[in-house]
Design a protein around this motif. Structure first.
Motif, PDB file in Angstrom:
ATOM      1  N   ALA A 102     -29.546 -93.185 -60.336  1.00  0.00           N
ATOM      2  CA  ALA A 102     -29.740 -93.920 -59.291  1.00  0.00           C
ATOM      3  C   ALA A 102     -28.362 -93.506 -58.186  1.00  0.00           C
ATOM      4  O   ALA A 102     -28.190 -93.087 -57.165  1.00  0.00           O
ATOM      5  CB  ALA A 102     -29.748 -95.278 -59.232  1.00  0.00           C
ATOM      6  N   ALA A 103     -27.146 -93.630 -58.950  1.00  0.00           N
ATOM      7  CA  ALA A 103     -25.867 -93.235 -58.282  1.00  0.00           C
ATOM      8  C   ALA A 103     -25.904 -91.778 -57.714  1.00  0.00           C
ATOM      9  O   ALA A 103     -25.488 -91.815 -56.773  1.00  0.00           O
ATOM     10  CB  ALA A 103     -24.704 -93.388 -59.373  1.00  0.00           C
ATOM     11  N   TRP A 153     -18.089 -93.175 -59.102  1.00  0.00           N
ATOM     12  CA  TRP A 153     -19.601 -93.882 -58.776  1.00  0.00           C
ATOM     13  C   TRP A 153     -19.648 -95.158 -59.302  1.00  0.00           C
ATOM     14  O   TRP A 153     -20.979 -95.600 -59.131  1.00  0.00           O
ATOM     15  CB  TRP A 153     -20.227 -92.954 -59.743  1.00  0.00           C
ATOM     16  CG  TRP A 153     -20.214 -91.313 -59.678  1.00  0.00           C
ATOM     17  CD1 TRP A 153     -19.238 -90.514 -60.045  1.00  0.00           C
ATOM     18  CD2 TRP A 153     -20.967 -90.611 -58.841  1.00  0.00           C
ATOM     19  NE1 TRP A 153     -19.301 -89.262 -59.432  1.00  0.00           N
ATOM     20  CE2 TRP A 153     -20.427 -89.291 -58.583  1.00  0.00           C
ATOM     21  CE3 TRP A 153     -22.227 -90.967 -57.893  1.00  0.00           C
ATOM     22  CZ2 TRP A 153     -21.077 -88.219 -57.983  1.00  0.00           C
ATOM     23  CZ3 TRP A 153     -22.549 -89.963 -57.090  1.00  0.00           C
ATOM     24  CH2 TRP A 153     -22.178 -88.527 -57.212  1.00  0.00           C
ATOM     25  N   ALA A 188     -28.198 -90.277 -56.903  1.00  0.00           N
ATOM     26  CA  ALA A 188     -29.140 -90.236 -55.713  1.00  0.00           C
ATOM     27  C   ALA A 188     -28.541 -90.816 -54.505  1.00  0.00           C
ATOM     28  O   ALA A 188     -29.228 -90.585 -53.335  1.00  0.00           O
ATOM     29  CB  ALA A 188     -30.359 -90.595 -56.016  1.00  0.00           C
ATOM     30  N   SER A 189     -27.433 -91.317 -54.641  1.00  0.00           N
ATOM     31  CA  SER A 189     -26.620 -91.942 -53.527  1.00  0.00           C
ATOM     32  C   SER A 189     -25.448 -91.311 -53.111  1.00  0.00           C
ATOM     33  O   SER A 189     -24.340 -91.851 -52.814  1.00  0.00           O
ATOM     34  CB  SER A 189     -26.271 -93.469 -53.924  1.00  0.00           C
ATOM     35  OG  SER A 189     -27.612 -93.989 -54.500  1.00  0.00           O
ATOM     36  N   GLU A 190     -25.389 -89.973 -53.215  1.00  0.00           N
ATOM     37  CA  GLU A 190     -24.113 -89.307 -53.164  1.00  0.00           C
ATOM     38  C   GLU A 190     -23.397 -89.374 -51.851  1.00  0.00           C
ATOM     39  O   GLU A 190     -22.114 -89.577 -51.606  1.00  0.00           O
ATOM     40  CB  GLU A 190     -24.377 -87.977 -53.410  1.00  0.00           C
ATOM     41  CG  GLU A 190     -23.082 -87.113 -53.449  1.00  0.00           C
ATOM     42  CD  GLU A 190     -23.368 -85.443 -53.775  1.00  0.00           C
ATOM     43  OE1 GLU A 190     -22.192 -84.770 -53.858  1.00  0.00           O
ATOM     44  OE2 GLU A 190     -24.403 -85.108 -54.194  1.00  0.00           O
ATOM     45  N   GLU A 191     -24.164 -89.787 -50.690  1.00  0.00           N
ATOM     46  CA  GLU A 191     -23.694 -89.752 -49.377  1.00  0.00           C
ATOM     47  C   GLU A 191     -22.866 -91.081 -49.240  1.00  0.00           C
ATOM     48  O   GLU A 191     -21.662 -90.944 -48.663  1.00  0.00           O
ATOM     49  CB  GLU A 191     -24.665 -89.670 -48.348  1.00  0.00           C
ATOM     50  CG  GLU A 191     -25.311 -88.064 -48.192  1.00  0.00           C
ATOM     51  CD  GLU A 191     -24.222 -87.263 -47.743  1.00  0.00           C
ATOM     52  OE1 GLU A 191     -23.383 -87.498 -46.981  1.00  0.00           O
ATOM     53  OE2 GLU A 191     -24.152 -86.216 -48.658  1.00  0.00           O
ATOM     54  N   GLU A 192     -23.159 -92.004 -49.817  1.00  0.00           N
ATOM     55  CA  GLU A 192     -22.687 -93.450 -49.690  1.00  0.00           C
ATOM     56  C   GLU A 192     -21.484 -93.375 -50.638  1.00  0.00           C
ATOM     57  O   GLU A 192     -20.373 -93.840 -50.210  1.00  0.00           O
ATOM     58  CB  GLU A 192     -23.475 -94.431 -50.326  1.00  0.00           C
ATOM     59  CG  GLU A 192     -23.042 -95.725 -50.305  1.00  0.00           C
ATOM     60  CD  GLU A 192     -22.417 -96.376 -49.138  1.00  0.00           C
ATOM     61  OE1 GLU A 192     -21.237 -97.072 -49.085  1.00  0.00           O
ATOM     62  OE2 GLU A 192     -22.588 -95.845 -47.919  1.00  0.00           O
ATOM     63  N   VAL A 193     -21.581 -92.889 -51.588  1.00  0.00           N
ATOM     64  CA  VAL A 193     -20.111 -92.394 -52.512  1.00  0.00           C
ATOM     65  C   VAL A 193     -19.201 -91.704 -51.976  1.00  0.00           C
ATOM     66  O   VAL A 193     -18.008 -92.025 -51.917  1.00  0.00           O
ATOM     67  CB  VAL A 193     -20.844 -91.710 -53.961  1.00  0.00           C
ATOM     68  CG1 VAL A 193     -19.567 -91.416 -54.617  1.00  0.00           C
ATOM     69  CG2 VAL A 193     -21.825 -92.745 -54.687  1.00  0.00           C
ATOM     70  N   GLU A 218     -30.853-101.995 -57.889  1.00  0.00           N
ATOM     71  CA  GLU A 218     -32.295-101.916 -58.042  1.00  0.00           C
ATOM     72  C   GLU A 218     -32.872-101.203 -59.347  1.00  0.00           C
ATOM     73  O   GLU A 218     -33.660-101.693 -60.009  1.00  0.00           O
ATOM     74  CB  GLU A 218     -32.786-101.160 -56.701  1.00  0.00           C
ATOM     75  CG  GLU A 218     -32.462-101.719 -55.409  1.00  0.00           C
ATOM     76  CD  GLU A 218     -33.091-100.929 -54.188  1.00  0.00           C
ATOM     77  OE1 GLU A 218     -33.629 -99.999 -54.673  1.00  0.00           O
ATOM     78  OE2 GLU A 218     -32.804-101.318 -53.173  1.00  0.00           O
ATOM     79  N   ALA A 269     -28.472 -98.974 -54.550  1.00  0.00           N
ATOM     80  CA  ALA A 269     -29.890 -98.257 -55.595  1.00  0.00           C
ATOM     81  C   ALA A 269     -29.385 -98.496 -56.886  1.00  0.00           C
ATOM     82  O   ALA A 269     -30.401 -98.408 -57.822  1.00  0.00           O
ATOM     83  CB  ALA A 269     -29.745 -96.830 -55.282  1.00  0.00           C
ATOM     84  N   LEU A 317     -23.448 -99.580 -56.006  1.00  0.00           N
ATOM     85  CA  LEU A 317     -24.334 -99.228 -55.089  1.00  0.00           C
ATOM     86  C   LEU A 317     -25.715-100.081 -55.000  1.00  0.00           C
ATOM     87  O   LEU A 317     -26.204-100.372 -56.207  1.00  0.00           O
ATOM     88  CB  LEU A 317     -24.629 -97.670 -55.370  1.00  0.00           C
ATOM     89  CG  LEU A 317     -23.495 -96.636 -55.340  1.00  0.00           C
ATOM     90  CD1 LEU A 317     -23.553 -95.624 -55.987  1.00  0.00           C
ATOM     91  CD2 LEU A 317     -23.146 -96.526 -53.784  1.00  0.00           C
TER      92      LEU A 317
END
Length: 370
Positions: A272-273, A232, A275-280, A50, A47, A45
């Motif tokens: 960070a993962a 994830w 916080a990226s739940e929608e992309e997951v 980063e 994020a 991901l």
């Protein structure tokens, strides 16, 4: 002469998925496809990349041994107290910690079989008796691929300290549903710990397959195990976690934690993962859609394929498993054979899966499958 314990000397070696670059060099092709280790085909991901870059400047310091930020994020996500959450170096390390924390030599650890291949190894290392309860057909006339929860409950005796329920089951991909799982949990004695191993939970699409964290509530002898390695996309960083209804269970598992085993980079990446739940979720939806396409293609070729709730499919080809896997490798496709039982095939990209299907079409007559 210094000798290891007999239980250790007799342990079979764990077999990770083969490196595709090694296979490609060996057979003289440009690229091999690896569908053996249930990794997601997507890159990390953004994020996560980063976060790793930002955390790299702190790698001269030890990690936070308590993974406080990550533990807090998981506690908020699931509505539990941080004292109920334990992080570890992948879910398998937490399985080992559970075995170390709750079994003594002469006690028992029960699980379905075939299931996650580390269960019997961890029992042996802990000196516990491994009670393996055979799978049963999930549908009339099918191969044995599904937990027999009634038999598993009956196998629990006064010596049983831990029961693992892998749901969805690895390597068959099948999942047990709410009503039978609730009956099972109610039947297990209160002094036996039940660990719901949900490494593939994010890929479940059947609404009747329950979220183990829901069933955990109000059951002090239940804990749920999950990982960041699959959906994830953090397989290379090794982060797992356990959530226990009883904080005392979590505390016991935490006491066998190897200090600093969840690295600074891994902790930052996992936060960070989350916080990226929608992309997951979008990535998982793509995987499950491709899973259904792959299963349909295999069934169209006359192969038996269970309804998988994970990111892989299971081919119960029996004694042909090793030969078929070897034949596929000769066509630059790496799968995961279980000798005498079947082959587990990770859901890859559509292009990777098409390479697998083409290789299967070419080698299948020679392997006499079906």
């Amino acid at each position: 002469m210094v000798s290891a314990r007999p239980a250790v000397q007799s342990l079979p070696a764990y077999r990770p998925g083969r490196n595709p670059a090694d296979l490609a060099r060996e057979i003289g092709v440009e690229r091999a496809v690896k569908l053996a280790s249930n990794e997601v085909a997507f890159p990390p991901l953004p994020a996560v990349v980063e976060a790793i870059a930002a955390a790299a400047g702190e790698t001269h310091r030890y990690p936070d041994n308590g993974a406080v930020v990550l533990t807090g994020a998981l506690a908020r996500r699931y509505g539990v107290d941080p004292a109920q959450v334990v992080t570890g170096c992948g879910a398998v390390m937490l399985c080992q910690q559970v075995a170390q924390s709750f079994t003594d030599p002469g006690t028992a650890m029960a699980f379905a079989w075939r299931s996650f291949e580390m269960y019997p190894l961890l029992a042996r290392v802990a000196g516990a008796r491994a009670v393996q309860v055979p799978l049963v057909p999930g549908r009339p006339g099918g191969s044995a691929d599904t937990h027999d929860l009634g038999a598993l409950a009956a196998a629990v005796d006064d010596d049983t300290r831990v029961v693992f329920v892998c749901n969805p089951n690895n390597p068959t991909g099948t999942a047990v549903r709410r009503a039978p799982l609730e009956r099972f949990l109610d039947a297990v004695p209160a002094d036996t710990l039940v660990v719901l191993d949900e490494a593939y939970r994010e890929f479940v699409t059947d609404p009747d397959v329950p979220d183990g964290l829901e069933l955990m509530r109000g059951r002090p002898n239940v804990a749920v195990l999950r990982t960041f390695s699959k959906a994830w996309g953090l397989a290379g960083l090794r982060v797992g976690y356990l959530v226990a209804e009883d904080p005392a269970v979590a505390d016991a598992v935490r006491r066998t934690h190897v200090p600093f085993s969840v690295s600074t980079l891994a902790q930052a990446a996992a936060v960070a993962a989350l916080a990226s739940e929608e992309e997951v979720r979008r990535r998982v939806a793509a995987v499950t859609a491709e899973r259904e396409r792959l299963a349909a293609e295999l069934r169209g070729r006359g192969l038996e394929v269970s309804d998988s709730q994970a990111n892989f499919v299971w081919l119960p080809v029996g004694e042909q498993a090793a030969d078929l896997a070897a034949a596929l490798e000769s066509r630059a496709v790496i799968t995961r054979p279980f000798a005498g039982e079947g082959i587990r095939v990770t859901v890859g990209t559509p292009e990777e899966d098409d390479v697998f299907l083409d290789a299967l079409d070419r080698v299948r007559p020679a392997a006499t499958v079906g």
